[in-house]
Design a protein around this motif. Structure first.
Motif, PDB file in Angstrom:
ATOM      1  N   VAL A  17       0.983  -1.173   0.028  1.00  0.00           N
ATOM      2  CA  VAL A  17       0.088   0.107   0.211  1.00  0.00           C
ATOM      3  C   VAL A  17       0.863   1.366  -0.069  1.00  0.00           C
ATOM      4  O   VAL A  17       1.739   1.189   0.891  1.00  0.00           O
ATOM      5  N   ASP A  18       0.798   2.234  -1.086  1.00  0.00           N
ATOM      6  CA  ASP A  18       1.535   3.168  -0.996  1.00  0.00           C
ATOM      7  C   ASP A  18       0.429   4.514  -0.993  1.00  0.00           C
ATOM      8  O   ASP A  18      -0.081   4.869  -2.066  1.00  0.00           O
ATOM      9  N   HIS A  23       0.350  15.547  -6.860  1.00  0.00           N
ATOM     10  CA  HIS A  23       1.422  15.705  -7.717  1.00  0.00           C
ATOM     11  C   HIS A  23       0.790  16.258  -9.102  1.00  0.00           C
ATOM     12  O   HIS A  23      -0.266  15.706  -9.157  1.00  0.00           O
ATOM     13  N   GLY A  24       1.394  17.332  -9.647  1.00  0.00           N
ATOM     14  CA  GLY A  24       0.839  17.604 -11.011  1.00  0.00           C
ATOM     15  C   GLY A  24      -0.563  18.006 -10.563  1.00  0.00           C
ATOM     16  O   GLY A  24      -0.758  18.666  -9.852  1.00  0.00           O
ATOM     17  N   PRO A  25      -1.164  17.452 -11.896  1.00  0.00           N
ATOM     18  CA  PRO A  25      -3.006  17.937 -11.651  1.00  0.00           C
ATOM     19  C   PRO A  25      -3.642  16.834 -10.586  1.00  0.00           C
ATOM     20  O   PRO A  25      -4.679  16.920 -10.319  1.00  0.00           O
ATOM     21  N   ASP A  28      -3.944  13.457  -3.901  1.00  0.00           N
ATOM     22  CA  ASP A  28      -3.258  12.485  -3.232  1.00  0.00           C
ATOM     23  C   ASP A  28      -4.049  11.135  -3.542  1.00  0.00           C
ATOM     24  O   ASP A  28      -5.126  11.288  -3.898  1.00  0.00           O
ATOM     25  N   GLN A  29      -3.247   9.982  -3.445  1.00  0.00           N
ATOM     26  CA  GLN A  29      -4.003   8.665  -3.990  1.00  0.00           C
ATOM     27  C   GLN A  29      -3.431   7.603  -3.284  1.00  0.00           C
ATOM     28  O   GLN A  29      -2.376   7.860  -2.369  1.00  0.00           O
ATOM     29  N   ILE A  30      -4.036   6.548  -3.236  1.00  0.00           N
ATOM     30  CA  ILE A  30      -3.322   5.316  -2.656  1.00  0.00           C
ATOM     31  C   ILE A  30      -3.213   4.270  -3.670  1.00  0.00           C
ATOM     32  O   ILE A  30      -4.018   3.909  -4.327  1.00  0.00           O
ATOM     33  N   ALA A  31      -1.799   3.651  -3.802  1.00  0.00           N
ATOM     34  CA  ALA A  31      -1.773   2.645  -4.808  1.00  0.00           C
ATOM     35  C   ALA A  31      -1.661   1.206  -4.093  1.00  0.00           C
ATOM     36  O   ALA A  31      -1.154   1.327  -3.010  1.00  0.00           O
ATOM     37  N   ASP A  92       4.629   7.519   0.147  1.00  0.00           N
ATOM     38  CA  ASP A  92       5.014   8.383  -1.184  1.00  0.00           C
ATOM     39  C   ASP A  92       6.163   7.637  -1.615  1.00  0.00           C
ATOM     40  O   ASP A  92       7.490   8.063  -1.629  1.00  0.00           O
ATOM     41  N   CYS A  93       6.248   6.700  -2.353  1.00  0.00           N
ATOM     42  CA  CYS A  93       7.484   6.155  -3.236  1.00  0.00           C
ATOM     43  C   CYS A  93       8.153   7.003  -4.044  1.00  0.00           C
ATOM     44  O   CYS A  93       9.410   6.922  -4.579  1.00  0.00           O
ATOM     45  N   ALA A  94       7.580   8.171  -4.528  1.00  0.00           N
ATOM     46  CA  ALA A  94       8.169   9.296  -5.532  1.00  0.00           C
ATOM     47  C   ALA A  94       9.059   9.984  -4.325  1.00  0.00           C
ATOM     48  O   ALA A  94      10.246  10.683  -4.942  1.00  0.00           O
ATOM     49  N   ALA A  95       8.989  10.247  -2.858  1.00  0.00           N
ATOM     50  CA  ALA A  95       9.691  10.912  -2.135  1.00  0.00           C
ATOM     51  C   ALA A  95      10.970   9.962  -1.844  1.00  0.00           C
ATOM     52  O   ALA A  95      11.287   8.913  -2.107  1.00  0.00           O
TER      53      ALA A  95
END
Length: 97
Positions: A17-18, A23-25, A28-31, A92-95
């Motif tokens: 769970v991420d 981000h961008g347009p 927040d989300q859950i993946a 937040d895997c992007a961080a």
């Protein structure tokens, strides 16, 4: 899998769970990443709509080169969860971790 590749699978469990920061347009989300098991050698994945142009299996090292940094981090977390037998939460895997 049914919608994109016309293939039914039985989910074997949750791996990741991420939480993804806005981000961008996008807000927040859950993946989620699930264990979809292993396909037999005679099963093929073929896109059946225009959203996907290709589906293929590649060695892990090649897959890591094909996906974004965010997806590499999720994939790494999924492999660790598969090995441990327990799902994992990543923030937040992007961080940078």
């Amino acid at each position: 899998m049914r919608e994109e590749l016309n293939h039914d699978i039985v989910l074997l469990g949750l791996l990741v769970v991420d939480w993804v920061a806005p981000h961008g347009p996008w807000d927040d989300q859950i993946a989620f990443i699930f264990n979809g098991g292993t396909l037999s050698g005679d099963e093929a994945l073929r896109p059946h709509d225009q959203k996907l142009s290709e589906a293929r299996f590649v060695p892990l090292e090649e897959a890591l080169d094909l996906v974004s940094e965010r997806m590499r981090r999720r994939l790494d977390a999924a492999l660790k969860a598969l090995e441990s037998g327990r799902p994992t939460y990543v923030h937040d895997c992007a961080a940078n971790w």
